[in-house]
Write a protein that holds these residues in place. Structure first.
Motif, mmCIF file in Angstrom:
data_model
loop_
_atom_site.group_PDB
_atom_site.id
_atom_site.type_symbol
_atom_site.label_atom_id
_atom_site.label_comp_id
_atom_site.label_asym_id
_atom_site.label_seq_id
_atom_site.Cartn_x
_atom_site.Cartn_y
_atom_site.Cartn_z
ATOM 1 N N HIS A 44 23.440 -127.079 39.921
ATOM 2 C CA HIS A 44 22.608 -126.077 39.282
ATOM 3 C C HIS A 44 21.699 -126.756 38.260
ATOM 4 N N ASP A 45 20.455 -126.286 38.218
ATOM 5 C CA ASP A 45 19.462 -126.913 37.358
ATOM 6 C C ASP A 45 18.680 -125.890 36.550
ATOM 7 N N VAL A 46 18.114 -126.383 35.458
ATOM 8 C CA VAL A 46 17.224 -125.595 34.613
ATOM 9 C C VAL A 46 15.845 -126.228 34.713
ATOM 10 N N LEU A 47 14.848 -125.412 35.016
ATOM 11 C CA LEU A 47 13.464 -125.877 35.068
ATOM 12 C C LEU A 47 12.852 -125.613 33.704
ATOM 13 N N MET A 48 12.379 -126.686 33.075
ATOM 14 C CA MET A 48 11.829 -126.516 31.736
ATOM 15 C C MET A 48 10.601 -127.386 31.554
ATOM 16 N N MET B 90 16.411 -130.154 35.045
ATOM 17 C CA MET B 90 17.490 -130.762 34.276
ATOM 18 C C MET B 90 18.802 -130.118 34.720
ATOM 19 N N ASP B 91 19.807 -130.940 34.912
ATOM 20 C CA ASP B 91 21.132 -130.443 35.247
ATOM 21 C C ASP B 91 21.623 -129.494 34.149
ATOM 22 N N VAL B 92 22.290 -128.431 34.546
ATOM 23 C CA VAL B 92 22.784 -127.434 33.585
ATOM 24 C C VAL B 92 23.627 -128.089 32.493
ATOM 25 N N GLU B 93 24.482 -129.019 32.861
ATOM 26 C CA GLU B 93 25.363 -129.647 31.870
ATOM 27 C C GLU B 93 24.553 -130.417 30.831
ATOM 28 N N GLN B 94 23.535 -131.124 31.270
ATOM 29 C CA GLN B 94 22.665 -131.861 30.353
ATOM 30 C C GLN B 94 21.902 -130.881 29.449
ATOM 31 N N VAL C 270 18.488 -122.660 40.629
ATOM 32 C CA VAL C 270 17.558 -123.132 39.600
ATOM 33 C C VAL C 270 17.119 -121.931 38.777
ATOM 34 N N ILE C 271 17.040 -122.104 37.469
ATOM 35 C CA ILE C 271 16.552 -121.050 36.586
ATOM 36 C C ILE C 271 15.516 -121.650 35.640
ATOM 37 N N GLN C 272 14.500 -120.875 35.333
ATOM 38 C CA GLN C 272 13.509 -121.333 34.359
ATOM 39 C C GLN C 272 14.077 -121.173 32.959
ATOM 40 N N ALA C 273 13.903 -122.200 32.152
ATOM 41 C CA ALA C 273 14.408 -122.161 30.779
ATOM 42 C C ALA C 273 13.839 -120.975 30.016
ATOM 43 N N SER C 274 12.633 -120.564 30.352
ATOM 44 C CA SER C 274 12.003 -119.442 29.662
ATOM 45 C C SER C 274 12.761 -118.126 29.892
ATOM 46 N N ARG C 275 13.608 -118.069 30.922
ATOM 47 C CA ARG C 275 14.424 -116.876 31.170
ATOM 48 C C ARG C 275 15.681 -116.866 30.307
ATOM 49 N N LEU C 276 15.976 -117.981 29.685
ATOM 50 C CA LEU C 276 17.167 -118.089 28.839
ATOM 51 C C LEU C 276 16.762 -117.925 27.386
ATOM 52 N N GLU C 277 17.703 -117.575 26.537
ATOM 53 C CA GLU C 277 17.401 -117.298 25.129
ATOM 54 C C GLU C 277 17.691 -118.493 24.236
ATOM 55 N N THR D 265 34.500 -129.564 29.026
ATOM 56 C CA THR D 265 34.533 -128.194 29.554
ATOM 57 C C THR D 265 33.745 -128.058 30.851
ATOM 58 N N ALA D 266 33.370 -129.164 31.463
ATOM 59 C CA ALA D 266 32.483 -129.167 32.640
ATOM 60 C C ALA D 266 32.879 -128.109 33.658
ATOM 61 N N GLY D 267 31.912 -127.281 34.014
ATOM 62 C CA GLY D 267 32.117 -126.263 35.035
ATOM 63 C C GLY D 267 32.851 -125.018 34.578
#
Length: 102
Positions: free
Chosen positions: A1-5, A14-18, A57-64, A96-98
């Protein structure tokens, strides 16, 4: 899973964990108890996965959340403290990975 930013005007995956490790500095102080930082990592991961739904994948702009870059953190803590403090957040994410709240 990734975050697009966007970082400095450039789109990057970017990987969600990172991503979580870069968000934690804005949510919990580095001198907090280890389990408090880890709990926050789980909460952030849960929120991201909830917002993602079935997407990968989720855009970072959708997150708070605010993501802090290396330069942001060096400005905040100074070059000498940066690596030690960054490791605190990275360890919380690794430990806490995952894990999410169900």
């Amino acid at each position: 899973h990734d975050v697009l930013m966007q970082v400095e005007g450039v789109n990057m995956l970017m990987d969600v964990e990172q991503y979580i490790a870069g968000v934690l500095p804005g949510l919990v102080p580095p001198d907090s108890e280890e389990d408090v930082i880890e709990a926050q990592a789980v909460a952030v991961r849960t929120k991201i996965y909830y917002e993602m739904g079935t997407e990968t994948v989720i855009q970072a702009s959708r997150l708070e959340f605010t993501y802090y870059t290396k330069d942001d953190l060096i400005d905040k803590w100074g070059e000498t403290k940066y690596k030690r403090i960054k490791t605190i957040y990275e360890n919380a994410v690794l430990n806490t990975a995952g894990k999410i709240i169900e």
